[in-house]
Design an enzyme around this catalytic site. Sequence first.
Site, mmCIF file in Angstrom:
data_model
loop_
_atom_site.group_PDB
_atom_site.id
_atom_site.type_symbol
_atom_site.label_atom_id
_atom_site.label_comp_id
_atom_site.label_asym_id
_atom_site.label_seq_id
_atom_site.Cartn_x
_atom_site.Cartn_y
_atom_site.Cartn_z
ATOM 1 N N ALA A 171 0.817 -1.223 0.000
ATOM 2 C CA ALA A 171 0.000 0.000 0.000
ATOM 3 C C ALA A 171 0.849 1.272 0.000
ATOM 4 C CB ALA A 171 -0.939 -0.001 1.217
ATOM 5 N N SER A 172 2.177 1.136 -0.085
ATOM 6 C CA SER A 172 3.027 2.328 -0.014
ATOM 7 C C SER A 172 3.163 3.043 -1.353
ATOM 8 C CB SER A 172 4.422 1.941 0.497
ATOM 9 O OG SER A 172 5.035 1.048 -0.416
ATOM 10 N N TYR B 236 8.995 -13.286 -14.452
ATOM 11 C CA TYR B 236 7.869 -12.516 -13.902
ATOM 12 C C TYR B 236 6.546 -13.099 -14.411
ATOM 13 C CZ TYR B 236 4.500 -8.717 -13.281
ATOM 14 O OH TYR B 236 3.381 -7.985 -12.945
ATOM 15 N N GLU C 137 0.517 3.115 -14.761
ATOM 16 C CA GLU C 137 1.511 4.142 -14.438
ATOM 17 C C GLU C 137 1.848 4.111 -12.942
ATOM 18 O OE1 GLU C 137 0.437 7.833 -16.084
ATOM 19 O OE2 GLU C 137 2.431 8.678 -15.785
ATOM 20 N N THR C 138 2.942 3.444 -12.592
ATOM 21 C CA THR C 138 3.380 3.320 -11.192
ATOM 22 C C THR C 138 4.916 3.304 -11.162
ATOM 23 O OG1 THR C 138 3.558 0.912 -11.183
ATOM 24 C CG2 THR C 138 1.376 1.829 -10.683
ATOM 25 N N ILE D 181 -0.580 0.950 -7.328
ATOM 26 C CA ILE D 181 -1.924 0.364 -7.350
ATOM 27 C C ILE D 181 -2.432 0.123 -5.928
ATOM 28 C CG2 ILE D 181 -3.210 -1.702 -8.032
ATOM 29 C CD1 ILE D 181 -1.241 -1.881 -10.485
#
Length: 250
Positions: free
Chosen positions: A17-18, A157, A193-194, A21
């Site tokens: 949560a830091s 991944y 976008e992260t 998403i």
Amino acid sequence: MSDLSRWTDRVALVTGASAGIGEAIAVRLVHEGMRVVGCARRLDRMAHLRARLGARFTPVQADLRDPDAIDDLFDSLDARGLSPAVLVNNAGLARKDSLLDGTREGWREMFDVNVLALCQCTQRAVRGMRANGDDGAVVHISSMAAHRVPVGGNSVYAATKFAVRALTEGLRQELYAAGSAVRVSAVSPGLVETEFPAVYHGSAAAAALAAADFPILHPADVADAVAWILSQPAHVQVHDVLLRPRRQPN
Ligand SMILES: NC(=O)c1ccc[n+]([C@@H]2O[C@H](COP(=O)([O-])OP(=O)(O)OC[C@H]3O[C@@H](n4cnc5c(N)ncnc54)[C@H](OP(=O)(O)O)[C@@H]3O)[C@@H](O)[C@H]2O)c1
């Protein structure tokens, strides 16, 4: 608009949560009236979120590579009356560790967080949900990489996300066999976008060079999908929401 009133005042645990998403999901679920516990390693980032969201958001520091840290997290939530009714398994990462050129450390980190932590969090959370009235929901943040191996992407991944896809159906089958009312769903986004590409490429600058030349998803788009899943009535189980940017070619 989603109706999440059945979850009002209940606890959602959002891993990772830091940032990105997970942060968007935490914000959305607090705005929908839930109490949210966020976990990640960067407590400073979650402290900002706490300042923004208030007492409905509880940050907890945990490194999900460490099985003892996950047990401590759930033990402390149980002791504080914060056993989750909703678990969002969001924490995850990709390293640029391909099969031919990567390292075992890079592969291990992806499997530890994306797969093994997801399994352990799911097991602990579902036990609590079943003990607390057998009502709850698990949402895995999977990926379009669970549905095809992206050309030019990292197949290790993709292997972790293929595992998440198998674990979604596997948990559904186990819950069904146990006669449980707990539901499991996945959201499988394309590009969002992260900070994810910066982790993958090793720096924000390298990630900027490799960025897509078309509009990609916002974290809030994925949070919308999670809210929609949670808004479904008890007899509906959403299995997997596949979500691409309109112009993503593969
Ligand atoms: N962005 C995309 O294009 C995309 C596409 C499809 C699927 N996804 C999936 O979406 C999920 C979230 O990714 P994102 O894009 O939001 O990435 P992000 O911005 O890099 O955020 C990743 C989150 O995971 C947490 N995390 C990573 N390693 C952890 C560990 N060892 N212990 C605890 N927390 C850990 C990070 O927290 P700390 O670093 O503070 O620990 C952070 O909060 C992942 O499962 C990813 O595979 C992303």
